[in-house]
Enzyme design. Sequence first.
Site, mmCIF file in Angstrom:
data_model
loop_
_atom_site.group_PDB
_atom_site.id
_atom_site.type_symbol
_atom_site.label_atom_id
_atom_site.label_comp_id
_atom_site.label_asym_id
_atom_site.label_seq_id
_atom_site.Cartn_x
_atom_site.Cartn_y
_atom_site.Cartn_z
ATOM 1 N N PHE A 147 0.861 -1.174 0.000
ATOM 2 C CA PHE A 147 0.000 0.000 0.000
ATOM 3 C C PHE A 147 0.900 1.227 0.000
ATOM 4 O O PHE A 147 1.576 1.523 0.979
ATOM 5 C CB PHE A 147 -0.943 0.055 1.203
ATOM 6 C CG PHE A 147 -1.851 1.258 1.129
ATOM 7 C CD1 PHE A 147 -3.002 1.219 0.358
ATOM 8 C CD2 PHE A 147 -1.535 2.431 1.784
ATOM 9 C CE1 PHE A 147 -3.826 2.338 0.254
ATOM 10 C CE2 PHE A 147 -2.342 3.556 1.691
ATOM 11 C CZ PHE A 147 -3.500 3.509 0.918
ATOM 12 N N ASP A 232 9.565 3.001 1.872
ATOM 13 C CA ASP A 232 8.352 3.764 2.151
ATOM 14 C C ASP A 232 8.054 3.655 3.645
ATOM 15 O O ASP A 232 7.510 2.655 4.114
ATOM 16 C CB ASP A 232 7.183 3.226 1.327
ATOM 17 C CG ASP A 232 5.882 3.992 1.563
ATOM 18 O OD1 ASP A 232 5.806 4.742 2.561
ATOM 19 O OD2 ASP A 232 4.948 3.828 0.765
ATOM 20 N N LYS A 261 2.533 11.419 6.786
ATOM 21 C CA LYS A 261 1.674 11.225 7.951
ATOM 22 C C LYS A 261 2.168 11.969 9.195
ATOM 23 O O LYS A 261 1.887 13.144 9.371
ATOM 24 C CB LYS A 261 1.472 9.739 8.210
ATOM 25 C CG LYS A 261 0.684 9.046 7.102
ATOM 26 C CD LYS A 261 0.177 7.694 7.493
ATOM 27 C CE LYS A 261 -0.516 6.979 6.329
ATOM 28 N NZ LYS A 261 -1.747 7.632 5.887
#
Length: 408
Positions: A147, A232, A261
């Site tokens: 993801f 990531d 985030k």
Amino acid sequence: MTAPAHARTSADLIRAEEPVLAHNYHPLPVVVARAEGAWVEDVEGRRYLDMLAGYSALNFGHRHPALIQAAHDQLDRLTLTSRAFHNDRLAEFAERLAALTGLDMVLPMNTGAEAVESGIKVARKWAYDVKGVPDGQATIVVAADNFHGRTTTIVSFSTDETARAGFGPFTPGFRIVPYNDLAALEEAVDETTAAVLIEPIQGEAGVIIPDEGYLTGVRELTRRKGCLFIADEIQSGLGRTGRTLAIEHESVVPDVLLLGKALGGGIVPVSAVVARREVMGVLGPGEHGSTFGGNPLAAAVGTAVVGLLETGEFQRRADELGLVLSEGLEALRGHGVSGFRARGLWAGVDVDPALGTGREISERLMREGILVKDTHGSTIRLAPPLTVTADELRSALGTLEKVLGQAG
């Protein structure tokens, strides 16, 4: 006349969303109005322990005083210039973020998906300019069940049909191999490979932690094959796993690091690509950009986030409280929990399917004052703010035990 938001009930507000808001999410039926630390409150005044923390965007809790102060101070001075001009906050943010991560240069963006897209562009440019891959032939190797976001390019290499179906044609140039499989990775990498793009821990897949040595193997393989390692860390980074970065559990330094985030402190969207100078240096003026990337407000908040991480306090908290979380989940194994994977304050918990789906368990926990979110099937994820206390964690685990017992 429509009632003002503060006078409307949760049910009123949920119904109001239905005809006007795109249905791209399926949120739990709770309407949050206020928050502080690890706790949120709905419009009726009911309190909930937030065990999701905005998918790690709220690593430092809701409205952390140092981050709120940084935002307030900057709002009184300057919010946006665009990168058409310099601003007085960006250099410090870039310098300190580069130092924190052990890399050289920073490309500031806004969202995690933008960071991934930017990392892909940088890797391809490097492949053409430095590695000598023929134009238009660069490939990037990724892992199944990944993801990395939901843009058209990113869902082109997703294996989640919910994210892909109906959104083609897809962007070429990606090869998908099984996660945690070095032999498959070795076979997929060739002279056209610009980079290997990997989540050190796969979050959306259910907090999947690779075997020890996998990340070290990826690093060794990419060096030997002459391609880049892109990590990531948008969900796994910035303290979540008990280290500043999840790759630090194997003492690995990638060529390119993707952050987002928690970098915005739960206040503004902030993301970044951080890379070695010889990699990031391939970008020239006009080749990539963002109106809001590196804006003064984002840089001020991002610098305050880096300041919190520079102390090491939050990494230590995640490491120490992660033991409380893991021990509590181990005690539930066989009592409604069929398995779990945890690192620091992050866990994927597999519930016995006979007791309900992940969504159903999440709804039952919500009714008991605990907010979590399902991933797939009967798996829920736990990712509380790093400001959570041991007593709050134990209380949440006790509530999970209660809910599972009632379901049985």
